[in-house]
Design a protein around this motif. Structure first.
Motif, PDB file in Angstrom:
ATOM      1  N   ASP A  77      -3.192   1.919  -5.949  1.00 55.82           N
ATOM      2  CA  ASP A  77      -4.222   0.865  -5.923  1.00 55.82           C
ATOM      3  C   ASP A  77      -4.241   0.058  -7.222  1.00 55.82           C
ATOM      4  O   ASP A  77      -4.465  -1.144  -7.214  1.00 55.82           O
ATOM      5  CB  ASP A  77      -5.608   1.468  -5.686  1.00 55.82           C
ATOM      6  CG  ASP A  77      -5.903   1.607  -4.203  1.00 55.82           C
ATOM      7  OD1 ASP A  77      -5.093   1.115  -3.389  1.00 55.82           O
ATOM      8  OD2 ASP A  77      -6.935   2.221  -3.853  1.00 55.82           O
ATOM      9  N   LYS A  81      -3.552  -6.728  -4.748  1.00 53.09           N
ATOM     10  CA  LYS A  81      -4.890  -6.463  -5.279  1.00 53.09           C
ATOM     11  C   LYS A  81      -5.049  -7.064  -6.671  1.00 53.09           C
ATOM     12  O   LYS A  81      -6.110  -7.577  -7.022  1.00 53.09           O
ATOM     13  CB  LYS A  81      -5.179  -4.965  -5.286  1.00 53.09           C
ATOM     14  CG  LYS A  81      -5.354  -4.403  -3.885  1.00 53.09           C
ATOM     15  CD  LYS A  81      -5.875  -2.996  -3.898  1.00 53.09           C
ATOM     16  CE  LYS A  81      -6.089  -2.551  -2.452  1.00 53.09           C
ATOM     17  NZ  LYS A  81      -6.803  -1.299  -2.351  1.00 53.09           N
ATOM     18  N   ASN A 132      -1.013  -2.357  -7.238  1.00 53.72           N
ATOM     19  CA  ASN A 132      -0.716  -3.142  -6.044  1.00 53.72           C
ATOM     20  C   ASN A 132      -0.772  -4.635  -6.389  1.00 53.72           C
ATOM     21  O   ASN A 132      -1.832  -5.151  -6.751  1.00 53.72           O
ATOM     22  CB  ASN A 132      -1.725  -2.804  -4.947  1.00 53.72           C
ATOM     23  CG  ASN A 132      -1.403  -3.486  -3.631  1.00 53.72           C
ATOM     24  OD1 ASN A 132      -0.872  -4.586  -3.601  1.00 53.72           O
ATOM     25  ND2 ASN A 132      -1.768  -2.831  -2.547  1.00 53.72           N
ATOM     26  N   GLN A 167       0.833  -1.208   0.000  1.00 56.29           N
ATOM     27  CA  GLN A 167       0.000   0.000   0.000  1.00 56.29           C
ATOM     28  C   GLN A 167       0.863   1.252   0.000  1.00 56.29           C
ATOM     29  O   GLN A 167       0.503   2.265  -0.604  1.00 56.29           O
ATOM     30  CB  GLN A 167      -0.923   0.009   1.231  1.00 56.29           C
ATOM     31  CG  GLN A 167      -2.137  -0.876   1.090  1.00 56.29           C
ATOM     32  CD  GLN A 167      -3.001  -0.890   2.345  1.00 56.29           C
ATOM     33  OE1 GLN A 167      -2.622  -0.340   3.376  1.00 56.29           O
ATOM     34  NE2 GLN A 167      -4.149  -1.535   2.255  1.00 56.29           N
TER      35      GLN A 167
END
Length: 155
Positions: free
Chosen positions: A43, A49, A46, A38
């Motif tokens: 985002d 993710k 990442n 993070q």
């Protein structure tokens, strides 16, 4: 010393304890990686993710493929029923025209029927163009399979 039955429980308890600790350690590593990622990545980039999104997509793919098959089967069923109904009604109309002494509309003088056949032929050709040669030979009349192969390669 105790019963063999008690020894079995102690061995299982040791395994459970070991797995619990391993699970805790893995959760801790995962949490630390998530926090680090993070801070380092946005985002959209990442890695955790992205992996999570890839896993979700892979899980949903089988369901989506099945829904595609159902949709294509329903589409083909609709096309088949429409064709059967339209051709049947056209045949009845021609019989009525003949029995009433009215000139019968044949294929060459029926632009709507010609357009209908053209649309069906073009759709079939488009689907076949999207499928590979092996699919065309194996199931030349199975439009659903051809369309599915064109949409989802490798099936």
């Amino acid at each position: 010393m105790g019963h063999p039955h008690d020894y079995h429980h102690q061995a299982v308890d040791g395994l459970v304890s070991l797995f619990t600790k391993a699970n805790h350690d893995l959760n801790l590593v995962s949490f630390k990686l998530e926090k680090e990622f993070q801070q380092v990545y946005s985002d959209n980039t990442n890695p955790m993710k992205l992996v999570s999104r890839i896993n979700k997509i892979q899980e949903e793919l089988a369901s989506i493929q099945e829904q595609c098959r159902e949709l294509l089967a329903a589409k083909q069923d609709l096309i088949d029923k429409a064709s059967t109904t339209l051709v049947g009604n056209r045949s009845l109309l021609q019989k009525l025209q003949a029995s009433a002494g009215v000139p019968v509309i044949d294929d060459s003088n029926d632009p709507e029927f010609a357009n209908f056949n053209q649309v069906i032929d073009e759709w079939t050709a488009q689907v076949r163009a999207g499928a590979d040669d092996e699919d065309q030979e194996a199931v030349s009349e199975d439009i659903n399979h051809l369309l599915f192969s064109a949409i989802v390669p490798g099936n």
